[in-house]
Write an enzyme that holds these catalytic residues in place. Sequence first.
Site, PDB file in Angstrom:
ATOM      1  N   LYS B 659       0.837  -1.212   0.000  1.00 25.51           N
ATOM      2  CA  LYS B 659       0.000   0.000   0.000  1.00 25.51           C
ATOM      3  C   LYS B 659       0.869   1.258   0.000  1.00 25.51           C
ATOM      4  CE  LYS B 659      -3.916   0.111   2.346  1.00 25.51           C
ATOM      5  NZ  LYS B 659      -4.925   0.258   3.422  1.00 25.51           N
ATOM      6  N   GLU B 730      12.738   7.185  -5.224  1.00 22.76           N
ATOM      7  CA  GLU B 730      13.137   7.996  -6.371  1.00 22.76           C
ATOM      8  C   GLU B 730      12.857   7.343  -7.717  1.00 22.76           C
ATOM      9  OE1 GLU B 730      16.573  10.509  -5.117  1.00 22.76           O
ATOM     10  OE2 GLU B 730      16.729   8.985  -3.577  1.00 22.76           O
TER      11      GLU B 730
END
Lengths: 169, 763, 328
Positions: B659, B730
Amino acid sequence: MPLHTFQLQINGDTRTLSNLDPRVSLLDAIRDHCGLTGAKKGCNQGACGACTVLVDGERINSCLTLALQYEGRDIRTIEGLAEADGSLHPLQKAFVEHDGFQCGFCTPGQICSAVGMLAEYKAGAPSAVTDGEVGELAGAELQERMSGNLCRCGAYVGIREAILEAAAQ
Amino acid sequence: MSILNKVIRSVVQVMPDQAPDELIASNRYLGRSINRLNGPDKVTGKATFTADYPVANLAHAALAYSTIAKGRITSIDTKAAEALPGVILVLTHENAPEMKVPKEFGDGSSNDAGTTQAKILNTDHVSWNGQPIALVVAETPEQAEAAAARIHATYEKEDCVTSFEAAIGDAKQPKAIMGEDPEVTRGDVEQALSQSAARIDLTFTTPPHNHNAIEPHACIAQWDGKDDLTLYDTSQFTAGVATTIAQVFGLKADHVRVVAPYVGGGFGGKGGAWPYIQLCALAARETGRPVRLAMTREGVFRIVGGRTPSQQRVAISADDAGKFLGFVHEGVTAQSTHNHFPEQFSFPPRHLYSMEAYRIGQKVTDLSRVANTFMRAPGESIGTFAVESGIDALAYELKMCPVALRMRNEPDADPVSGSPFSSRHMRKAYEMGVERFGWKSRPAEPRSQRDGDWWIGQGVATGTYPVYRMVTAARVRISADGTAVAQTSCQEMGMGTETVQTQHLAERLGLPMSKVRFEYGDSTLPYAGVAGGSSQTVSVALAVQEAGAKVLKELLALAQKDERSPLREANFEDVVAKDEGIFWRVSGGGESYAAILSRAGKDFVEADHKTGAPMELLKYSMHSYAAQFCEVRVHALSGEVRVQRWVGSFDTGRILNPKMAVSQFRGGIIMGIGMALTEETMFDDRTGRIMNPSLAEYHVPVQADIPDIEVVYTNEPDPHTPLGAHGIGEIGITGVAAAVANAVYHATGKRVTSLPITLDKLM
Amino acid sequence: MNSFSYARASESPDLAVALLNENQGRYLAGGTNLIDLMREEIETPAALVDISRLPLAQIEEREGGLRIGATVKNSHCAAHPLVRDRYPLLSSAILHGASAQLRNMATTGGNLMQRTRCYYFYDTASRCNKRTPGSGCDAAQGFHRIHAILGTSPHCIATHPSDMCVALTALDATVQVTGPDGERSIAFGDFHRLPGNTPHVETELRAGELITAVDLPASSANLPSIYRKVRDRASYAFALVSVGAALRVEDGRIADVRIALGGVAHKPWRASIAEQMLHGAEPTEANFRQAAEAELTPATPGHDNAFKVELAQRMIASVLQELAEVKA
């Protein structure tokens, strides 16, 4: 510069602000003078929505207005959404369940905005994407209506899911 | 690469591997979608961010900023400011006490977190447009801001370079880029480019960006005597800020405490100790009051740098089967005259594709501007825009599917270092993405799909980001009440650190999550590096794992000494942590931590541990990968671009909390959509001044800009990382701008090579 | 923000006017622009007279048209059944501006008084003839992608940022004001000024005058209309170019056409040249394009905003074409 003593009604409580500099924004009054730091200052110029609170049920940017202007009005902040027993507002629950945030900084503003938005929607208020009658909330209507609340972490999808779930209740 | 690095690397190549983490497939908590533990605090307004701390007797600071890029302050008039009611102190270069210039942020291996080599307030010299020139302290924020606005300086300007375009010609090759060679070459690339079936040669430009975390930087400083300082700071590197501020004021590092339990987004912008922190500490010291300096949004733009602009050339040639023959990726980024950070845009192709001959490298040029810094996927974000746009263009030259072209050049080992990959499932990621997106039904021809006034197009691009691991310390304690705590000074900016490390600790020690706690965000805890480089999850996990093992060993030692313990005969290799205690691996007998500790008459056992250097990174080529698919529509008349569909397919080791991971991936993609379509920090070339220092004029994506974003992932554990995981903060942004640009090309037939892709470029 | 005295005028516009005259300040309603400008030190009034509680928050039928009180919130105006029914262009334009939160604060009168979003106007370190008359214009050779292409002067290329005002221009609204010298009406097209030599003088309001209402005439009610806004984000961004247009076709000829542009000039731009060409003409694509080109012929763009010329032409033509095909 004359100072002002007046009262704000926040989350049902009466708060007296004594000798307040008229420059104090509603946001700073709520945060610094009433100790309710849920509403956030993200830009201080109405461009991010983190300061969103409800006044007489309508969502506003509390950073762009003077506290003095809201004397006697019914102000609700994120701290006033949960039930008295502490159980969360349906939107608060849904935001947790759908991960409608990451850092959590914009979240009080998002949730207050969503409360106001759902009220507007239920009252039949149109949006920029409304063509004639107000359409279903899921999709463009919700996205347009919530575009006044920036989320730099990019939780927009979770925010949508959370609002739709809460709206369905 | 330095000779020493080469020697180390060759030694490491022959060292044996660590055994894979035994939790690599464990799934009691790991791998599960557990809600953020701090969620309830965040949705009720109870989460305390820096500017929220109630501190008694607080004074408030505000800054005034230079309005020229370079020169000297010839006069500074503070009278009007000082005369205002409530003003306690005004400091300028004329009266500010001396502060030392701190050491610059390095490669992440030290605690140094200085952001500029320019003196702050201790000089009449101006190094950038927006440099703080005065510090005001007043009783209220309104008074401080009003006073700061009434400080007037006059300047003697000096010649300087503020235009990136003008400075490109002066670019120089730095000695190293993040410890890597600034340029890598193989073979005769010019010849390879000239003799080929197809080639492209394109130049790309990307503008500066700012992080624009919704929480502006803020600090509260409180001194206890002359030698002890507490800072509440919006930091993603508490230990670095403590060290840096100690350097500035000549304090012992452990006498500066930095507290940052909640940080309202960072994205790299809060990794350094930007000058507002030392100014807040100075204000507090000089007034003898605790002081809050809550930066304005404009102030953040003025003194906290962002992403470099870049100009990049990508030239690729291929044979008629699509095999890359010559590959050039080169160009220039900017840093300032007062810092050093050549952003590593040339890293992606070093690890992505097989190439016969290549020249991949970069230069950097110095500008009289605010210091640049890392912003989400520094290098890889802008580098993949150029490289992956170039590959897309080559695919059209070859009349090949862009996915097939990439798969054609999928390497068996790192194309530059030759190292084996630790974990690379690029093909699987692409297969999953192709399937989910429905890529195969995409028409090959550009400008071939129309829906009313809108052109439709689909694009794809590869994303990549390295695996980093930083030396990290942690303390683990198991108490007689059967609870455990792990501590490290790392940060939670919304990545889910607290939650995932709690999952980890519970899994590691065989405890329920309700009985473990993860403590962080305080520089006095065991050292953790900057929350950057997508390294925190694995860095902290290893420190907690190894500290935890020490604690378990001590507990076992207690049991071994105890005649009554079922573990008295056990060796450490024989046991496993489970069911709230230590148990024989095979027979299953054992006892709880509480039992061991209470019989031994101890309240707790704890251990500190600091991890070793990341030698695995020298042995293996370790990266995360993404296949980004998107569909855009482009208005045929206005050129407006809307992203209407996204599938991100990720290969990032094991996913620890689906999640939260999906949120991270989406967040990166969304920031990438902003980079692709709307974001630009507008430096006026004449003055070096940022002209859109606000969220009204710097356009981050809003809710209406973002389509549904589907995320899929390979979930293949990396056998050479803690938990089999990679950091994922990232990777999400990488490849995004290229995927959008490629989809725009597919929709319109127009190749936009400069970001952002605004409508005027498509009309 | 400088310090100021604050007074609230709740009873009547006359009281507000009197209070302001005593204190030499500014009227404050929603605050969404004024407070921001004060924080940026662009506006530094010594006094604020809070008019947000004046009894001017009604929308009333009047002479077949509507009177919209000066303190009606933008959101209330946009959602009002009479506005949605008779002047959907106004409703749509309002809803394309700002965010829901801002529209819940901003008022009718305040919207008219919005100031430009020019970067150099907002930055007190830059030269700006609007902020500091005679200081120069840093936008002309600086970032001006968002700036004006019509009605510019060498002194100023700023645009008016309002969406609502674009609709009001097209709908031939009238601004009702009261002031020290009594009440008067100002035609909407005359309310905002072009920059000329005095870009700091943005409206026809005289010192101390207060907007009390905006009237919409019966003649512009019930026209098929479209508000089309082109901007850099899908929402919550100022217009690069916006078009508010209404069209009525009778017997194959254009009987009524109104075109106003946002994002292109120092004031909401009524496209009178195009309208004149189209009156009585056939509603064809070619005519629409020709009229749009004629309207933009006088444009004087810079190097960054030349695209607006073509963009405005295309948007005018496509909006009219859509009206002709679908709604007229």
